[in-house]
Design a protein around this motif. Structure first.
Motif, PDB file in Angstrom:
ATOM      1  N   LYS A  27      11.303  -0.993   1.631  1.00 40.30           N
ATOM      2  CA  LYS A  27      10.607  -1.536   2.800  1.00 40.30           C
ATOM      3  C   LYS A  27      10.918  -3.026   2.903  1.00 40.30           C
ATOM      4  N   LYS A  46       0.777   4.128  -2.853  1.00 45.47           N
ATOM      5  CA  LYS A  46       0.483   5.516  -2.470  1.00 45.47           C
ATOM      6  C   LYS A  46       1.508   6.481  -3.056  1.00 45.47           C
ATOM      7  N   LYS A 101       0.813  -1.217   0.000  1.00 42.86           N
ATOM      8  CA  LYS A 101       0.000   0.000   0.000  1.00 42.86           C
ATOM      9  C   LYS A 101       0.850   1.272   0.000  1.00 42.86           C
ATOM     10  N   ASP A 102       2.005   1.253   0.677  1.00 41.82           N
ATOM     11  CA  ASP A 102       2.857   2.445   0.708  1.00 41.82           C
ATOM     12  C   ASP A 102       3.512   2.701  -0.647  1.00 41.82           C
ATOM     13  N   ARG A 121      12.197   0.481   7.153  1.00 41.38           N
ATOM     14  CA  ARG A 121      12.024   1.369   5.996  1.00 41.38           C
ATOM     15  C   ARG A 121      13.245   2.269   5.850  1.00 41.38           C
TER      16      ARG A 121
END
Length: 397
Positions: A325, A166, A162-163, A305
């Motif tokens: 990540k 985004k 999801k990061d 991260r």
């Protein structure tokens, strides 16, 4: 001819367009679309085709350029000839999926059609926010088109970290791409752009055949772990079996089928931890589980991260958009997933696959020396951040 090689060449050309990242350099870039396509077709694709043809000839492979169809489990009709073989390997690939709503629309293009486009339109709607859609949104935006990207799901690249998603969406919007998620296109009348690029995946290109009883599953030819179909001595590799639409998976499937044909009794295809590269701006490399996927498997995770804004290499090249990540099992510190967005991500993902495939742990990746300055240092720093000991990140308070 129309897939990996020309698309990534177009991606590289798109990177050459635009202002320099360095303020000390002033330049103006121009291009002619037709010459761009001609260079890709004649200077890149053609040379690679000639090279493959040379390799086939050197290995004693007879190449017949005609349409063929399976008439029996060990016989193929090619023109007026019938060729018999103890084994048959089907590798007929796939073609772009174009839903009926787009088929009669004169503005409709597929990723295959781009290579015959005489000139670039001023605006284009890209329907589908998956890998193909995001890649072409990035590329065509850099060529100066007004791009609108439509995705029926709530996010681009459904199922990915999801990061990462985004940041990609933020980057696309910052570059001028209009991103619209959560919207399914029901009619082409909804779209006002000059052209419509349909990027809704690909469909297995099933071979023409007599009624041989070959089993079909989810639109593709059903195969087992040895790439065998339900017909004796008939194998199917690549997009045709509907498993993974990646060239490198097809290659491994072909090797698996070949070794079984050659007499290996236990050669099986392993579909675990298949890496994924996305040639968007910024580029993406993914392998293993996301945090959500790990949780679904009942695992407790720890995450490290490292942003590109803290990378010496990224600053040296002024490619500071991105991050690494690392997802690790909290109990045994095994690396479960590595997700990268930023310059070099498509190269680093192979290293990530090596770590995950061999069930390496945090301490194993900490022992490795990473050259400086490189983007690979981002993996080292993200791994160290799992223990909150990355010296290039501020201490956690």
């Amino acid at each position: 001819n129309k897939g990996c090689i020309p698309t990534k060449s177009l991606f590289s050309i798109s990177e050459e367009i635009g202002e320099s990242r360095f303020t000390s350099i002033n330049r103006k870039v121009s291009f002619e679309w037709k010459k761009v396509l001609d260079e890709i077709k004649s200077d890149i694709v053609l040379k690679l085709k000639i090279g493959v043809g040379f390799l086939l000839k050197q290995n004693g492979v007879d190449l017949i350029k005609e349409k063929g169809k399976i008439i029996e489990k060990n016989r193929v009709q090619v023109g007026n000839r019938v060729i018999e073989g103890k084994n048959i390997v089907l590798a007929t690939g796939s073609f772009p999926h174009t839903p009926e709503v787009f088929q009669a629309e004169r503005r409709t293009l597929t990723s295959d059609d781009l290579w015959t486009l005489e000139s670039l339109p001023e605006s284009i709607a890209i329907v589908g926010g998956g890998v193909i859609g995001c890649e072409f949104a990035s590329i065509l935006n850099r060529f100066g088109l007004k791009v609108t990207l439509y995705e029926m799901m709530e996010t681009l690249l459904p199922g990915r970290d999801k990061d990462v998603v985004k940041l990609l969406e933020t980057s696309l919007k910052k570059a001028g791409v209009k991103v619209i998620t959560g919207r399914k296109i029901e009619s082409t009348e909804e779209l006002t752009e000059e052209k419509i690029l349909v990027a809704l995946g690909r469909i297995p290109n099933l071979p023409v055949s007599e009624d041989t009883g070959m089993e079909i599953e989810k639109g593709g030819i059903k195969t087992d772990s040895r790439m065998k179909t339900n017909l004796k001595n008939v194998y199917a590799v690549g997009d045709i079996n509907g498993k993974y639409p990646y060239a490198y998976v097809a290659t491994r499937e072909a090797i698996t089928a070949s070794e079984n044909i050659a007499g290996s009794k236990n050669k099986e295809m392993d579909y675990e931890n298949i890496p994924e590269t996305i040639f968007s701006h910024p580029e993406i490399g993914l392998c293993g589980l996301t945090e959500e996927q790990a949780a679904e498997k009942g695992k407790t995770v720890r995450v490290g991260r490292f942003p590109y804004t803290a990378s010496g290499k990224a600053y040296a090249e002024k490619h500071t958009e991105g991050f690494v990540k690392v997802v690790a099992d909290a109990e045994n510190e095994e690396i479960l997933g590595i997700h990268i967005i930023g310059k070099g991500a498509t190269e680093l993902v192979s290293f990530s696959t090596l770590a995950i495939k061999n069930r390496l742990k945090v301490k194993d990746l900490e022992k490795i020396l990473y050259c400086h300055p490189t983007y690979a240092e981002g993996i080292m720093e993200a791994v160290e951040d799992i223990e909150k000991k990355s010296v290039h990140l501020p201490p956690k308070k």
